[in-house]
Design an enzyme around this catalytic site. Structure first.
Site, PDB file in Angstrom:
ATOM      1  N   LYS A 170     -92.127  -1.786  24.609  1.00 29.07           N
ATOM      2  CA  LYS A 170     -91.977  -2.946  23.714  1.00 29.07           C
ATOM      3  C   LYS A 170     -92.484  -4.201  24.425  1.00 29.07           C
ATOM      4  O   LYS A 170     -92.209  -4.413  25.613  1.00 29.07           O
ATOM      5  CB  LYS A 170     -90.494  -3.085  23.341  1.00 29.07           C
ATOM      6  CG  LYS A 170     -90.216  -4.101  22.241  1.00 29.07           C
ATOM      7  CD  LYS A 170     -88.709  -4.109  21.900  1.00 29.07           C
ATOM      8  CE  LYS A 170     -88.369  -5.101  20.799  1.00 29.07           C
ATOM      9  NZ  LYS A 170     -86.914  -5.166  20.542  1.00 29.07           N
ATOM     10  N   SER A 178     -86.065  -5.209  15.541  1.00 26.83           N
ATOM     11  CA  SER A 178     -87.333  -5.771  15.957  1.00 26.83           C
ATOM     12  C   SER A 178     -88.287  -4.773  16.613  1.00 26.83           C
ATOM     13  O   SER A 178     -89.490  -5.024  16.635  1.00 26.83           O
ATOM     14  CB  SER A 178     -87.072  -6.920  16.936  1.00 26.83           C
ATOM     15  OG  SER A 178     -86.431  -6.448  18.106  1.00 26.83           O
ATOM     16  N   SER A 205     -81.865  -3.516  17.267  1.00 23.22           N
ATOM     17  CA  SER A 205     -83.327  -3.372  17.279  1.00 23.22           C
ATOM     18  C   SER A 205     -83.879  -2.088  17.873  1.00 23.22           C
ATOM     19  O   SER A 205     -85.080  -1.853  17.805  1.00 23.22           O
ATOM     20  CB  SER A 205     -83.958  -4.560  18.000  1.00 23.22           C
ATOM     21  OG  SER A 205     -83.894  -5.681  17.166  1.00 23.22           O
TER      22      SER A 205
END
Ligand code: GLN
Length: 452
Positions: free
Chosen positions: A52, A127, A151
């Site tokens: 990420k 997210s 997330s």
């Protein structure tokens, strides 16, 4: 093979913000060399992974999907990244996300959304939508996410992947671009529970560079996943969160949830309903605490230390340059959070908002503590609804915030939780969330592997 797969599908999925082809090939060769030199490497050596973009990766662009960090190449690796490299894993690239990890759909990325591989008209969650989509779309077998309010778990649920939020402090925050420091937790994303546990084992453990890192041995999550896979849950007490048993959730999600609870019973688990009366206040408390911490953390993006710098023409004052840069560099959702947080922390309002939210946090922790006196784990659906269409929830921020209704209490408490695929509703994946006491991460892996 994974680089080829990325080249083939990522034009449509857009899971990646940056693919490091050359670096990946080099890293794979380095693993061969280490093996040839007689080094004994762990089970994930040579296995590719997607990271990420909120995790600092030395020399590799790291933007947190924000314009304000465009072009920034960190001079150091985050601790989770260091451990991934030491394990001989091969980083494929950096994945898309909501800007600074604020969102539930990856639509708030400054670089365009990610699309759910199950249905390209739908969101992959957020997210960490890029990490989940990369794994669901077979672009990467493993990925790293970060979970502040859901997330890792919510993208896992809506993409049919497994996502685990470790105990807060069980994985290091060093080198993770801070959103809400008392909640942020890096964790693993994979297609199976055992793979998730293997990655958990690589990244977890005490780190002296993170002051909130827990100086205790990592629970044996891999052994727990293997034990769970035998499918025997005799003697395990599972608590259904009474407050999360229907209201506000899609009927299709609740139907899968009920079937999964039924399956747990058949595996020998004893299922009881447990009341957690303060969970209903978790969402409002979170939306004061997380923005408050973010308003402070994001003050460092001041046009001086990182990335973007706007209006530096010799006529504007330093303050003008800072505000022009922040105006141009932050997206609307990030600005909304900074404004809410600044307000909640300002003198005269602090007690009424931030102070109250902290008290609610304590009550939620007490709910967990007393629930875990009665049961080994708590379960709920991971999210109230399946993957929605792009654009369906961007008009009203509250509609977006509801995606994390069931995941947020765990973050406020600090315990571990995992989302595991439980079935389909109208052809779209539904996740079961399993929550465990702090430092009992192994327990959730056992149940998750049995459900899988
Ligand atoms: N969706 C939540 C938010 O927008 C959670 C984000 C996260 O876990 N990073 O804050």
């Amino acid at each position: 093979a994974h680089l080829d797969r990325i080249a083939e599908v990522d034009g449509r999925v857009h899971a990646f913000l940056h693919v490091d082809d050359a670096g990946a090939v080099e890293a794979a060769r380095a693993v061969d060399a280490r093996r040839a030199a007689g080094e004994k490497l762990g089970p994930l050596a040579g296995v590719p992974i997607a990271i990420k973009d909120v995790i600092a990766t030395k020399g590799i662009p790291t933007t947190a999907a924000s314009k304000i960090l465009e072009g920034w190449r960190p001079p150091y690796d985050a601790t989770v990244m260091t451990r991934i490299r030491e394990a001989g894993m091969v980083m494929l690239g950096k994945t898309n996300m909501d800007e600074f990890a604020m969102g539930s759909s990856t639509e708030y990325s400054a670089y365009g959304p990610t699309y759910n591989p199950w249905d390209l008209t739908r969101i992959p969650g957020g997210s960490g939508g890029g990490s989940a989509a990369a794994v669901a779309g077979y672009e990467a077998p493993l990925a790293i996410g970060t979970d502040t309010g859901g997330s890792i778990r919510q993208p896992g649920a809506v993409t049919g992947t497994v996502g685990a939020k470790p105990t807060y402090g069980g994985t290091s925050r060093y080198g993770l671009i801070a959103f809400s420091s008392s909640l942020d937790t890096p964790g693993p994303v994979a297609r199976t529970v055992l793979d998730t546990a293997l990655l958990h084992e690589v990244i977890a453990g005490h780190d002296p560079r993170d002051s909130t890192s827990i100086p205790l041995p990592v629970p044996d999550v891999v052994a727990a996943a293997r034990q769970g896979a035998t499918g025997d849950l005799t003697g395990v007490r599972v608590g259904l969160v009474k407050e999360f048993s229907g209201e506000g959730a899609e009927p299709g999600v609740m139907a899968v949830y009920r079937d999964t609870v039924e399956a747990l019973t058949k595996l020998g688990a004893e299922v009881v309903e447990v009341s957690c009366p303060h969970f209903q206040y978790a969402l409002p408390a979170y939306y004061l605490i997380a923005p408050s911490e973010c308003s402070s953390n994001l003050a460092r993006f001041d046009a001086v230390r990182f990335g973007l710098r706007v209006g530096d023409d010799g006529r504007n004052s330093l303050e003008d340059v800072m505000s022009l840069t922040r105006e141009a560099g932050f997206g609307d959702e990030v600005k909304r959070r900074i404004i809410i947080g600044t307000y909640a922390l300002s003198s005269g309002y602090y007690d009424a908002y931030y102070g109250q939210a902290q008290k609610v946090r304590t009550l939620i922790t007490r709910d967990f503590t007393s629930a875990f006196e009665q049961v080994d784990v708590l379960v709920s659906p991971t999210t109230p609804f399946t993957a929605f269409e792009l654009g369906a929830r961007t008009a009203d921020p509250y509609q977006m915030y509801l995606a994390d209704l069931y995941t947020i209490p765990t973050n406020l408490y600090g315990g571990p939780a995992i989302s595991v695929p439980a079935g389909l509703s109208d052809g779209l994946p539904v996740g079961l969330q399993i929550m465990a006491p702090t430092m009992a991460d192994d327990r959730m892996y056992r149940i998750a592997a049995a459900v899988e």
